[in-house]
Design a protein around this motif. Sequence first.
Motif, PDB file in Angstrom:
ATOM      1  N   PHE A 118      37.621  78.205  11.442  1.00 62.09           N
ATOM      2  CA  PHE A 118      37.026  79.000  12.802  1.00 62.09           C
ATOM      3  C   PHE A 118      36.537  77.817  13.785  1.00 62.09           C
ATOM      4  CE2 PHE A 118      35.792  82.709  10.021  1.00 62.09           C
ATOM      5  CZ  PHE A 118      36.490  83.685  10.931  1.00 62.09           C
ATOM      6  N   LYS A 119      36.009  76.601  13.137  1.00 63.22           N
ATOM      7  CA  LYS A 119      35.749  75.749  13.868  1.00 63.22           C
ATOM      8  C   LYS A 119      36.746  74.647  14.708  1.00 63.22           C
ATOM      9  CE  LYS A 119      31.044  75.330  11.948  1.00 63.22           C
ATOM     10  NZ  LYS A 119      30.137  74.725  10.958  1.00 63.22           N
ATOM     11  N   LEU A 120      37.714  74.685  13.819  1.00 68.61           N
ATOM     12  CA  LEU A 120      38.914  74.146  14.490  1.00 68.61           C
ATOM     13  C   LEU A 120      39.570  74.988  15.556  1.00 68.61           C
ATOM     14  CD1 LEU A 120      40.680  73.026  10.969  1.00 68.61           C
ATOM     15  CD2 LEU A 120      39.717  71.610  12.723  1.00 68.61           C
ATOM     16  N   ALA A 121      39.627  76.263  15.559  1.00 67.58           N
ATOM     17  CA  ALA A 121      40.141  77.205  16.509  1.00 67.58           C
ATOM     18  C   ALA A 121      39.194  76.920  17.717  1.00 67.58           C
ATOM     19  CB  ALA A 121      40.326  78.532  15.985  1.00 67.58           C
ATOM     20  N   ALA A 122      37.844  76.979  17.471  1.00 64.97           N
ATOM     21  CA  ALA A 122      36.947  76.862  18.633  1.00 64.97           C
ATOM     22  C   ALA A 122      37.311  75.540  19.262  1.00 64.97           C
ATOM     23  CB  ALA A 122      35.565  76.932  17.986  1.00 64.97           C
ATOM     24  N   ALA A 123      37.702  74.530  18.511  1.00 70.67           N
ATOM     25  CA  ALA A 123      37.716  73.114  19.233  1.00 70.67           C
ATOM     26  C   ALA A 123      38.797  73.233  20.251  1.00 70.67           C
ATOM     27  CB  ALA A 123      38.164  72.032  18.076  1.00 70.67           C
ATOM     28  N   THR A 124      39.931  73.988  19.432  1.00 69.81           N
ATOM     29  CA  THR A 124      41.323  74.106  20.628  1.00 69.81           C
ATOM     30  C   THR A 124      40.815  74.905  21.662  1.00 69.81           C
ATOM     31  OG1 THR A 124      42.836  73.790  18.833  1.00 69.81           O
ATOM     32  CG2 THR A 124      43.600  74.681  20.912  1.00 69.81           C
ATOM     33  N   LEU A 125      40.486  75.963  21.336  1.00 67.81           N
ATOM     34  CA  LEU A 125      39.784  77.105  22.640  1.00 67.81           C
ATOM     35  C   LEU A 125      38.967  76.643  23.658  1.00 67.81           C
ATOM     36  CD1 LEU A 125      39.759  80.187  20.439  1.00 67.81           C
ATOM     37  CD2 LEU A 125      41.471  79.821  22.153  1.00 67.81           C
ATOM     38  N   SER A 126      38.204  75.559  23.301  1.00 69.08           N
ATOM     39  CA  SER A 126      37.432  74.776  24.105  1.00 69.08           C
ATOM     40  C   SER A 126      37.959  73.558  24.930  1.00 69.08           C
ATOM     41  CB  SER A 126      36.016  74.222  23.333  1.00 69.08           C
ATOM     42  OG  SER A 126      35.300  75.183  22.566  1.00 69.08           O
ATOM     43  N   VAL A 127      38.639  72.840  24.453  1.00 69.33           N
ATOM     44  CA  VAL A 127      39.199  71.569  24.738  1.00 69.33           C
ATOM     45  C   VAL A 127      40.343  71.811  25.816  1.00 69.33           C
ATOM     46  CG1 VAL A 127      40.316  69.454  24.571  1.00 69.33           C
ATOM     47  CG2 VAL A 127      38.146  69.932  23.310  1.00 69.33           C
ATOM     48  N   ILE A 128      41.369  72.643  25.345  1.00 71.45           N
ATOM     49  CA  ILE A 128      42.582  72.938  26.088  1.00 71.45           C
ATOM     50  C   ILE A 128      42.351  73.589  27.369  1.00 71.45           C
ATOM     51  CG2 ILE A 128      44.943  73.820  25.830  1.00 71.45           C
ATOM     52  CD1 ILE A 128      44.426  71.321  24.299  1.00 71.45           C
ATOM     53  N   PRO A 129      41.606  74.804  27.164  1.00 65.96           N
ATOM     54  CA  PRO A 129      41.506  75.879  28.459  1.00 65.96           C
ATOM     55  C   PRO A 129      40.483  74.810  29.658  1.00 65.96           C
ATOM     56  CG  PRO A 129      40.866  77.067  26.650  1.00 65.96           C
ATOM     57  CD  PRO A 129      41.426  75.734  26.211  1.00 65.96           C
ATOM     58  N   ALA A 130      39.577  73.938  29.008  1.00 66.72           N
ATOM     59  CA  ALA A 130      38.709  73.097  30.052  1.00 66.72           C
ATOM     60  C   ALA A 130      39.620  72.346  30.720  1.00 66.72           C
ATOM     61  CB  ALA A 130      37.789  72.547  29.170  1.00 66.72           C
ATOM     62  N   TRP A 131      40.700  71.600  30.002  1.00 62.02           N
ATOM     63  CA  TRP A 131      41.795  70.643  30.551  1.00 62.02           C
ATOM     64  C   TRP A 131      42.454  71.039  31.375  1.00 62.02           C
ATOM     65  CZ3 TRP A 131      47.003  70.156  29.992  1.00 62.02           C
ATOM     66  CH2 TRP A 131      47.638  68.924  30.471  1.00 62.02           C
ATOM     67  N   CYS A 132      42.977  72.518  31.136  1.00 66.44           N
ATOM     68  CA  CYS A 132      43.807  73.179  32.062  1.00 66.44           C
ATOM     69  C   CYS A 132      42.913  73.589  33.318  1.00 66.44           C
ATOM     70  CB  CYS A 132      44.276  74.485  31.390  1.00 66.44           C
ATOM     71  SG  CYS A 132      45.541  74.323  30.189  1.00 66.44           S
ATOM     72  N   ALA A 133      41.708  74.022  33.363  1.00 68.88           N
ATOM     73  CA  ALA A 133      40.859  74.266  34.409  1.00 68.88           C
ATOM     74  C   ALA A 133      40.553  73.038  35.468  1.00 68.88           C
ATOM     75  CB  ALA A 133      39.432  74.725  33.755  1.00 68.88           C
ATOM     76  N   LEU A 134      40.558  71.896  34.729  1.00 66.77           N
ATOM     77  CA  LEU A 134      40.431  70.822  35.442  1.00 66.77           C
ATOM     78  C   LEU A 134      41.537  70.313  36.299  1.00 66.77           C
ATOM     79  CD1 LEU A 134      38.764  67.327  34.250  1.00 66.77           C
ATOM     80  CD2 LEU A 134      41.001  67.387  35.358  1.00 66.77           C
ATOM     81  N   ALA A 135      42.675  70.406  35.658  1.00 69.80           N
ATOM     82  CA  ALA A 135      43.782  70.069  36.349  1.00 69.80           C
ATOM     83  C   ALA A 135      44.110  71.166  37.487  1.00 69.80           C
ATOM     84  CB  ALA A 135      44.916  70.044  35.394  1.00 69.80           C
ATOM     85  N   LEU A 136      43.812  72.302  37.216  1.00 63.15           N
ATOM     86  CA  LEU A 136      44.074  73.623  38.264  1.00 63.15           C
ATOM     87  C   LEU A 136      43.100  73.383  39.258  1.00 63.15           C
ATOM     88  CD1 LEU A 136      45.292  76.226  38.335  1.00 63.15           C
ATOM     89  CD2 LEU A 136      43.356  77.373  37.624  1.00 63.15           C
ATOM     90  N   ILE A 137      41.853  73.061  39.084  1.00 69.16           N
ATOM     91  CA  ILE A 137      40.873  72.880  40.511  1.00 69.16           C
ATOM     92  C   ILE A 137      41.467  71.630  41.011  1.00 69.16           C
ATOM     93  CG2 ILE A 137      38.582  72.331  41.095  1.00 69.16           C
ATOM     94  CD1 ILE A 137      37.603  73.627  38.295  1.00 69.16           C
TER      95      ILE A 137
END
Length: 278
Positions: A118-137
């Motif tokens: 669960f915590k490993l999944a949470a790590a990917t779901l936290s880091v990857i979308p945030a990085w995508c959001a940063l690049a998108l903005i």
Amino acid sequence: MTRTRLLAALVMAPLAIAAVLLLPTPWMAALSAAAFLIGLWEWLKLTDIEDPIARGVLLVVNLLLMVALVWASRSNSGGSLVLLQIMVMIGVGWWCLAALWLRHYDFASNHDGHARIFKLAAATLSVIPAWCALALIHASQPNGNRWLLLALAIVWAADSGAYFAGRRFGRVKLSPRISPNKTVEGMIGGVAAGMVLALVAAPFAGASMKQLPYIAIVAIWTILFSVVGDLFESLLKRHVGVKDSSHLIPGHGGVLDRIDSILAALPVFALGKLLFGF
């Protein structure tokens, strides 16, 4: 500690601002990927993965996912942002679930394999979308670099406002079992500071007066989700009995301690920017 914290911030803040404003989006994405992956390395340690080789493999897997998203976004016309937008929506959905997780302190609190998953999944779901959001903005036109700086500044102002308001007025505990030092008064102070910063600085990013109400709506949700991100990392640390994710940054703990709020805030800001068109 406050003095050390301030000195470290005075070094880090100008570097971060310069990078956001001056670097082109590909370089900004690469630099932020490095920072986020350092935070991910610390997150993996909080999931009881002590073996450096195992953590290294998981880190490479997440790096390859970032590379795959960039590669799949290529097109004959130069590139598409659709995949990044999808990841942003996934990120917002995940942080809504994370807010529910906070209400159930004992969920995945043990040290068995299921908790790690669960915590490993949470790590990917936290880091990857945030990085995508940063690049998108940052890639948005016009003034994407300024919009990203505004998003980050909202979180920084809210964090500072919460810190000082909590120290001065804090009485009612926000979540005593997860983070005993956080108070409701501190959160209110953080929201106020972030909102003021958003409304004052939005014209610098190119916002018109008509857009300010929409920016205020996005700002308040960005701040509230940043609190969720902060509390979620505190939950992980409580589960393993540590105060900081590492001791890499004097007075601030680890990289994850500095970006936990940003991981939750950026997808919300990016989605709001898309929905309201500013």
